[in-house]
Write a protein that holds these residues in place. Structure first.
Motif, short mmCIF file in Angstrom:
data_model
loop_
_atom_site.label_atom_id
_atom_site.label_comp_id
_atom_site.label_asym_id
_atom_site.label_seq_id
_atom_site.Cartn_x
_atom_site.Cartn_y
_atom_site.Cartn_z
N ALA A 1 -29.96 -49.36 61.65
CA ALA A 1 -29.76 -48.07 62.29
C ALA A 1 -30.11 -46.80 61.66
O ALA A 1 -29.43 -45.87 61.63
N ALA B 1 -35.96 -45.52 61.22
CA ALA B 1 -36.94 -46.48 62.33
C ALA B 1 -36.11 -47.02 63.26
O ALA B 1 -36.73 -46.93 64.64
N ASN C 1 -30.13 -45.03 55.17
CA ASN C 1 -30.08 -44.26 53.60
C ASN C 1 -29.77 -42.78 53.92
O ASN C 1 -29.46 -42.00 52.93
N HIS D 1 -31.01 -36.01 50.66
CA HIS D 1 -31.95 -36.06 51.51
C HIS D 1 -32.58 -34.78 52.29
O HIS D 1 -31.57 -34.12 52.88
N ILE E 1 -22.67 -55.72 60.77
CA ILE E 1 -23.36 -57.09 61.32
C ILE E 1 -24.54 -57.28 60.92
O ILE E 1 -25.45 -56.53 60.86
N ASP E 2 -24.69 -58.61 59.87
CA ASP E 2 -25.88 -58.77 59.32
C ASP E 2 -26.69 -59.70 60.52
O ASP E 2 -26.07 -60.43 60.94
N PHE E 3 -27.99 -59.33 60.46
CA PHE E 3 -29.08 -59.99 61.17
C PHE E 3 -28.88 -61.56 60.96
O PHE E 3 -29.04 -62.43 62.06
N LEU F 1 -30.86 -47.93 42.56
CA LEU F 1 -29.91 -46.64 42.09
C LEU F 1 -28.65 -46.87 42.02
O LEU F 1 -28.25 -47.61 42.95
N PHE G 1 -25.28 -44.54 42.25
CA PHE G 1 -24.99 -42.95 42.55
C PHE G 1 -23.47 -42.74 42.08
O PHE G 1 -22.53 -43.40 42.31
N TYR H 1 -36.52 -47.91 46.10
CA TYR H 1 -37.99 -47.72 45.93
C TYR H 1 -38.88 -48.88 45.81
O TYR H 1 -38.83 -49.68 44.77
N ARG I 1 -39.17 -48.37 56.19
CA ARG I 1 -39.65 -48.47 54.46
C ARG I 1 -39.52 -49.98 53.86
O ARG I 1 -40.11 -50.12 53.18
P1 FAD Z 1 -33.01 -47.10 56.09
O1 FAD Z 1 -32.56 -45.79 56.20
O2 FAD Z 1 -32.86 -47.73 54.91
O3 FAD Z 1 -32.38 -47.89 57.29
C1 FAD Z 1 -32.67 -49.40 57.30
C2 FAD Z 1 -31.32 -49.90 57.87
O4 FAD Z 1 -31.37 -51.57 57.92
C3 FAD Z 1 -30.52 -49.80 56.87
O5 FAD Z 1 -29.05 -48.97 57.20
C4 FAD Z 1 -29.69 -51.12 56.27
O6 FAD Z 1 -28.34 -51.28 56.12
C5 FAD Z 1 -30.15 -51.98 57.45
N1 FAD Z 1 -30.44 -53.28 57.35
C6 FAD Z 1 -31.12 -53.84 56.45
N2 FAD Z 1 -31.27 -55.54 56.38
C7 FAD Z 1 -30.34 -55.76 57.49
C8 FAD Z 1 -30.00 -56.68 57.97
N3 FAD Z 1 -30.24 -58.00 57.41
N4 FAD Z 1 -29.10 -56.89 58.86
C9 FAD Z 1 -28.67 -55.69 59.40
N5 FAD Z 1 -29.08 -54.46 59.04
C10 FAD Z 1 -29.73 -54.39 57.95
N6 FAD Z 1 -37.02 -38.68 52.55
C11 FAD Z 1 -37.19 -37.66 52.88
O7 FAD Z 1 -37.93 -37.00 53.66
N7 FAD Z 1 -36.72 -36.35 52.13
C12 FAD Z 1 -35.58 -36.63 50.69
O8 FAD Z 1 -35.19 -35.76 50.44
C13 FAD Z 1 -35.31 -38.11 50.59
N8 FAD Z 1 -34.76 -38.22 49.74
C14 FAD Z 1 -34.50 -39.76 49.44
C15 FAD Z 1 -33.53 -39.92 48.37
C16 FAD Z 1 -33.56 -41.39 48.00
C17 FAD Z 1 -32.35 -41.51 46.87
C18 FAD Z 1 -34.10 -42.50 48.83
C19 FAD Z 1 -33.75 -43.64 48.17
C20 FAD Z 1 -34.90 -42.24 49.56
C21 FAD Z 1 -35.14 -40.76 50.01
N9 FAD Z 1 -36.06 -40.56 51.16
C22 FAD Z 1 -36.39 -39.07 51.36
C23 FAD Z 1 -36.46 -41.42 51.96
C24 FAD Z 1 -35.75 -41.72 53.38
O9 FAD Z 1 -34.36 -42.42 52.78
C25 FAD Z 1 -36.45 -42.75 54.20
O10 FAD Z 1 -37.55 -42.18 54.34
C26 FAD Z 1 -35.67 -43.26 55.21
O11 FAD Z 1 -34.32 -43.94 54.95
C27 FAD Z 1 -36.18 -44.57 55.84
O12 FAD Z 1 -35.58 -44.91 57.13
P2 FAD Z 1 -35.64 -46.55 57.40
O13 FAD Z 1 -34.99 -46.70 58.89
O14 FAD Z 1 -36.95 -47.05 57.33
O15 FAD Z 1 -34.57 -47.47 56.47
#
Ligand code: FAD
Length: 393
Positions: free
Chosen positions: A37, A40, A67, A85, A241-243, A277, A279, A336, A365
């Motif tokens: 959630a 993406a 995140n 962020h 809930i884990d996939f 990381l 925090f 990362y 990501r």
């Molecule tokens: P995520 O936000 O990681 O979402 C993926 C989700 O999938 C997670 O909630 C996870 O729990 C869930 N998931 C994974 N595996 C499973 C599973 N098996 N079952 C159920 N759920 C699952 N971007 C910026 O534009 N500006 C910033 O200042 C910035 N600062 C950042 C600082 C840090 C420290 C980091 C690490 C990243 C930063 N980013 C920043 C990047 C930003 O965090 C990402 O662009 C964004 O989170 C990507 O979204 P996502 O949905 O791909 O991934």
């Protein structure tokens, strides 16, 4: 009696034909499962829901927003649990899309770097040079300075080459070398050129960290924005809930997977390496302002890389202040992707498996093993969702 029966049969046949025609015309809503959630998963879920699909969104964490999750700490200060962020984009489309779900607070991020106990603008600009070396350069003078001190590299192969090639050895050692060692656990020469190339070097006095057209923070925080994105009658969200626990039971027409791609395939080719990381959040009672800007980098001192003070980002007015220190580490949650040719090759092997997986879309990501800014992942999610909606018409 026979006449009555014939009429009855004709009527039943007519009803049957009508029922069959209704069934043919009926559009049975498709069911999608979205894993994750974060940006993406939430954006794809919203788009599919608006196209009439029934979407179940799950996340293994106990909250939405991935995140970007933020919440008020026990002292009432809005903090970013997974590090600062800052939203910035040049994409009008992404800006307009997210603006459907939040209002914004204008915010331009500024960063200072500590060198020998003093604070300097970062990314390096004209004022960094003037303050560090006691100079009085104008823009042309700063450009000439960089030209004089740079160590030309041809070809530019890695992050060390990028920095030496643009600012020379002294600035490299003061601002980049130790920061990179801490952040990545690698020498700059072991890191791909793209990592250092993300940080600009400026001959002017612009001290903003980003220069994008749109720079702002969601006025009530990221989590509230995500709640609005996911607030649709066709979306059902379940957190915690884990996939892994639902993949064998869940029935769906399509899966959108935003978790780690190597985990999806049971790490069959080995684990994709990530830098993690830790925090360390702290509340400072009675401290109106801890540091002059949102983030201060500590390239050479301490085990942490930087401290962020959230009130700068959010504009919140309150008595105390909350900060976070970031300690890079090898183990822990994947943050990362580590950019190297070997890791890229390993990802390609997983990508080949992903492409052969029927009715599954990998986005985000972790699923694409790439560093995405928030705006980039929104753009990627919109593109994916557009293709899915189109293919199911
Ligand atoms: P995520 O936000 O990681 O979402 C993926 C989700 O999938 C997670 O909630 C996870 O729990 C869930 N998931 C994974 N595996 C499973 C599973 N098996 N079952 C159920 N759920 C699952 N971007 C910026 O534009 N500006 C910033 O200042 C910035 N600062 C950042 C600082 C840090 C420290 C980091 C690490 C990243 C930063 N980013 C920043 C990047 C930003 O965090 C990402 O662009 C964004 O989170 C990507 O979204 P996502 O949905 O791909 O991934």
């Amino acid at each position: 009696i026979q006449g009555v029966l014939r009429r009855l049969h004709r009527r039943i046949a007519r009803y049957r034909r009508q029922a069959a025609r209704t069934m043919e015309n009926q559009v049975i809503p498709r069911k999608a499962l979205v894993v994750g959630a974060g940006f993406a998963g939430s954006v794809v879920a919203r788009e599919l829901a608006e196209a009439g699909q029934h979407v179940r969104v799950i996340d293994k964490r106990t909250h939405v927003a991935g995140n970007a999750f933020d919440e008020t700490d026990p002292q009432g200060v809005l903090i970013h649990n997974y590090g600062p962020h800052i939203f910035h984009t040049n994409s009008e489309r992404v800006w307009n899309y997210l603006s459907r779900f939040t209002e914004w607070r204008p915010y331009e991020h500024r960063v200072l770097g500590v060198v020998d106990g003093k604070l300097y603008p970062f990314p390096i600009n004209r004022d960094t040079l003037n303050r560090l070396y006691g100079l009085d350069l104008d823009e042309a003078g700063a450009a000439a300075y960089f030209e004089r001190v740079r160590e030309p590299r041809e070809p530019v192969l890695n992050s060390e080459d990028v920095v030496l090639n643009s600012v020379g050895r002294d600035l490299y050692e003061k601002f980049f070398l130790n920061y990179t060692r801490k952040q990545w656990g690698l020498e700059p020469s072991q890191l791909k050129a793209g990592v250092a190339a993300r940080i600009p070097v400026r001959a002017n006095a612009d001290d903003r960290y980003f220069t994008d057209k749109f720079q702002a923070m969601p006025i009530n925080g990221y989590t509230k924005m995500f709640e609005a994105i996911l607030d649709h009658p066709n979306i059902h969200v379940e957190v915690g809930i884990d996939f892994a626990h639902v993949r064998s039971q869940e029935v769906f027409d399509h899966l959108v997977y935003t978790g780690p791609i190597d985990a999806y395939f049971g790490y069959c080719h080995g684990r994709l390496p990530y830098r993690s990381l830790r925090f360390e959040h702290e509340h400072l009672p009675g401290v109106a302002q801890f540091q002059p800007v949102g983030t201060v980098n500590y390239p050479n001192d301490h085990a942490f890389t930087r401290i962020t003070e959230f009130k700068h980002l959010t504009g919140q007015q309150c008595a105390g202040s909350s900060i976070v220190r970031e300690y890079p580490q090898a183990e822990g949650d994947p943050y990362y992707p580590i950019p190297s040719d070997g890791n890229e090759a390993l990802f390609k092997r997983y990508q080949a498996l992903a492409e052969a997986e029927p009715n599954v879309t990998f986005v985000g990501r972790l699923a694409e093993y790439r560093y995405y800014n928030m705006d980039q992942v929104v753009a990627a999610a919109l593109a994916v969702a557009g293709r899915l909606v189109e293919s199911h018409r």
